[in-house]
Design a protein around this motif. Structure first.
Motif, PDB file in Angstrom:
ATOM      1  N   UNK A   1       0.872  -1.183   0.000  1.00  0.00           N
ATOM      2  CA  UNK A   1       0.000   0.000   0.000  1.00  0.00           C
ATOM      3  C   UNK A   1       0.904   1.227   0.000  1.00  0.00           C
ATOM      4  N   UNK A   2       1.023   1.927  -1.134  1.00  0.00           N
ATOM      5  CA  UNK A   2       2.006   3.009  -1.266  1.00  0.00           C
ATOM      6  C   UNK A   2       1.880   4.086  -0.194  1.00  0.00           C
ATOM      7  N   UNK A   3       0.666   4.527   0.112  1.00  0.00           N
ATOM      8  CA  UNK A   3       0.506   5.570   1.122  1.00  0.00           C
ATOM      9  C   UNK A   3       0.969   5.084   2.490  1.00  0.00           C
ATOM     10  N   UNK A   4       0.677   3.834   2.805  1.00  0.00           N
ATOM     11  CA  UNK A   4       1.120   3.290   4.083  1.00  0.00           C
ATOM     12  C   UNK A   4       2.639   3.157   4.131  1.00  0.00           C
ATOM     13  N   UNK A   5       3.269   2.861   2.983  1.00  0.00           N
ATOM     14  CA  UNK A   5       4.727   2.786   2.934  1.00  0.00           C
ATOM     15  C   UNK A   5       5.335   4.158   3.211  1.00  0.00           C
ATOM     16  N   UNK A   6       4.728   5.200   2.647  1.00  0.00           N
ATOM     17  CA  UNK A   6       5.214   6.559   2.893  1.00  0.00           C
ATOM     18  C   UNK A   6       5.105   6.904   4.379  1.00  0.00           C
ATOM     19  N   UNK A   7       3.980   6.558   4.987  1.00  0.00           N
ATOM     20  CA  UNK A   7       3.795   6.821   6.419  1.00  0.00           C
ATOM     21  C   UNK A   7       4.823   6.045   7.246  1.00  0.00           C
ATOM     22  N   UNK A   8       5.044   4.783   6.880  1.00  0.00           N
ATOM     23  CA  UNK A   8       6.009   3.950   7.604  1.00  0.00           C
ATOM     24  C   UNK A   8       7.409   4.546   7.548  1.00  0.00           C
ATOM     25  N   UNK A   9       7.863   4.908   6.354  1.00  0.00           N
ATOM     26  CA  UNK A   9       9.215   5.436   6.197  1.00  0.00           C
ATOM     27  C   UNK A   9       9.356   6.789   6.885  1.00  0.00           C
ATOM     28  N   UNK A  10       8.375   7.667   6.698  1.00  0.00           N
ATOM     29  CA  UNK A  10       8.461   9.005   7.276  1.00  0.00           C
ATOM     30  C   UNK A  10       8.482   8.947   8.803  1.00  0.00           C
ATOM     31  N   UNK A  11       7.612   8.149   9.373  1.00  0.00           N
ATOM     32  CA  UNK A  11       7.579   8.074  10.833  1.00  0.00           C
ATOM     33  C   UNK A  11       8.827   7.381  11.388  1.00  0.00           C
ATOM     34  N   UNK A  12       9.335   6.386  10.674  1.00  0.00           N
ATOM     35  CA  UNK A  12      10.547   5.720  11.125  1.00  0.00           C
ATOM     36  C   UNK A  12      11.726   6.691  11.138  1.00  0.00           C
ATOM     37  N   UNK A  13      11.868   7.474  10.076  1.00  0.00           N
ATOM     38  CA  UNK A  13      12.947   8.462  10.037  1.00  0.00           C
ATOM     39  C   UNK A  13      12.787   9.494  11.141  1.00  0.00           C
ATOM     40  N   UNK A  14      11.559   9.910  11.400  1.00  0.00           N
ATOM     41  CA  UNK A  14      11.308  10.858  12.483  1.00  0.00           C
ATOM     42  C   UNK A  14      11.710  10.266  13.831  1.00  0.00           C
TER      43      UNK A  14
ATOM     44  N   UNK B   1       4.390   0.919  15.599  1.00  0.00           N
ATOM     45  CA  UNK B   1       5.338   0.611  14.538  1.00  0.00           C
ATOM     46  C   UNK B   1       4.945  -0.671  13.814  1.00  0.00           C
ATOM     47  N   UNK B   2       4.513  -1.664  14.565  1.00  0.00           N
ATOM     48  CA  UNK B   2       4.064  -2.906  13.946  1.00  0.00           C
ATOM     49  C   UNK B   2       2.845  -2.668  13.069  1.00  0.00           C
ATOM     50  N   UNK B   3       1.908  -1.842  13.532  1.00  0.00           N
ATOM     51  CA  UNK B   3       0.718  -1.568  12.729  1.00  0.00           C
ATOM     52  C   UNK B   3       1.079  -0.874  11.430  1.00  0.00           C
ATOM     53  N   UNK B   4       1.991   0.097  11.495  1.00  0.00           N
ATOM     54  CA  UNK B   4       2.412   0.779  10.259  1.00  0.00           C
ATOM     55  C   UNK B   4       3.059  -0.203   9.300  1.00  0.00           C
ATOM     56  N   UNK B   5       3.811  -1.160   9.842  1.00  0.00           N
ATOM     57  CA  UNK B   5       4.418  -2.185   8.991  1.00  0.00           C
ATOM     58  C   UNK B   5       3.354  -3.068   8.352  1.00  0.00           C
TER      59      UNK B   5
END
Length: 231
Positions: free
Chosen positions: A86-99, A186-190
């Motif tokens: 899910x592209x939008x969820x991937x963006x959220x995952x990466x952005x929040x992880x970097x934050x 974090x698990x949910x975003x993954x």
């Protein structure tokens, strides 16, 4: 009480799935069948070239031969798991992880600069997914965030033990609860980024890319999954 009952239900589901032992069956079936994928050969070759520090023809050929030899002698099992990107969820995952990485790095650096003596602890976390891949990925992402290290992941129960560097001495329980919720988020975003619809329902979440928070749990997840399969 509700959280404890939910954790027991999750552990029972994982034990029932573990009894089927599908992952080990796939591993035994694939043992000795050669390289798992072309990507693995390329990755091992790249690691070999980086270790030597020179991208010469000889190093590349030696890396390819070594990668083929390793893949044939010790092949990795193919994962019998479905996924849905899910592209939008991937963006959220990466952005929040970097934050999280940036903010945690600043916090750890502040502890070093100010010569503070942090109070550490080990927290036990009951994950929601029933897939070993997401359990390992959650442990890996948690370890990559400075100040937290996953020290053990239990396959059959889905428990994750994490060492936390800095715990609030005035309210340690609240601090550990907040960290536990952060790992579950974090698990949910993954899961939102890569898990299939069935795996999302099994974890107690609604379908879609929008996160609902670790405190949300859909009680009729099994009924929803059966309805989806019927449709």
């Amino acid at each position: 009480m509700a959280c404890a009952a939910r954790a027991r239900r999750i552990r029972r589901r994982r034990r029932r799935r573990a009894r089927k032992n599908t992952g080990w069956t796939v591993s035994r079936r694939l043992r000795g069948r050669g390289p798992t994928s072309l990507g693995m050969i390329i990755w091992l070759t790249l690691v070999w070239v980086l270790l030597w520090g020179e991208a010469s023809i000889g190093n590349v050929l030696n890396g390819v031969l070594l990668a083929l030899l390793i893949s044939y002698l010790t092949p990795l099992p193919r994962l019998a798991a479905r996924y849905q990107v899910r592209p939008l969820a991937v963006v959220v995952l990466v952005a929040r992880f970097l934050f999280d990485v940036v903010t945690a790095s600043i916090s750890v650096a502040w502890l070093v600069v100010t010569f503070q003596q942090p109070r550490s602890a080990v927290v036990r976390i009951q994950t929601r997914s029933h897939n070993d891949l997401y359990l390992a990925a959650t442990a890996g992402l948690t370890t990559l965030v400075p100040g937290s290290v996953a020290i053990e992941a239990l396959k059959f129960s889905g428990l994750l033990y994490v060492h936390v560097l800095d715990v609030d001495p005035e309210s340690p329980r609240r601090s550990l609860d907040e960290f536990r919720l952060a790992v579950l988020a974090q698990e949910e975003r993954l899961l939102r980024a890569f898990a299939s619809d069935d795996e999302l329902l099994d974890a107690g979440y609604d379908l879609g890319w929008r996160c609902q928070g670790p405190e949300y749990y859909r009680e009729d997840a099994l009924a929803a999954r059966m309805e989806q399969e019927a449709n």
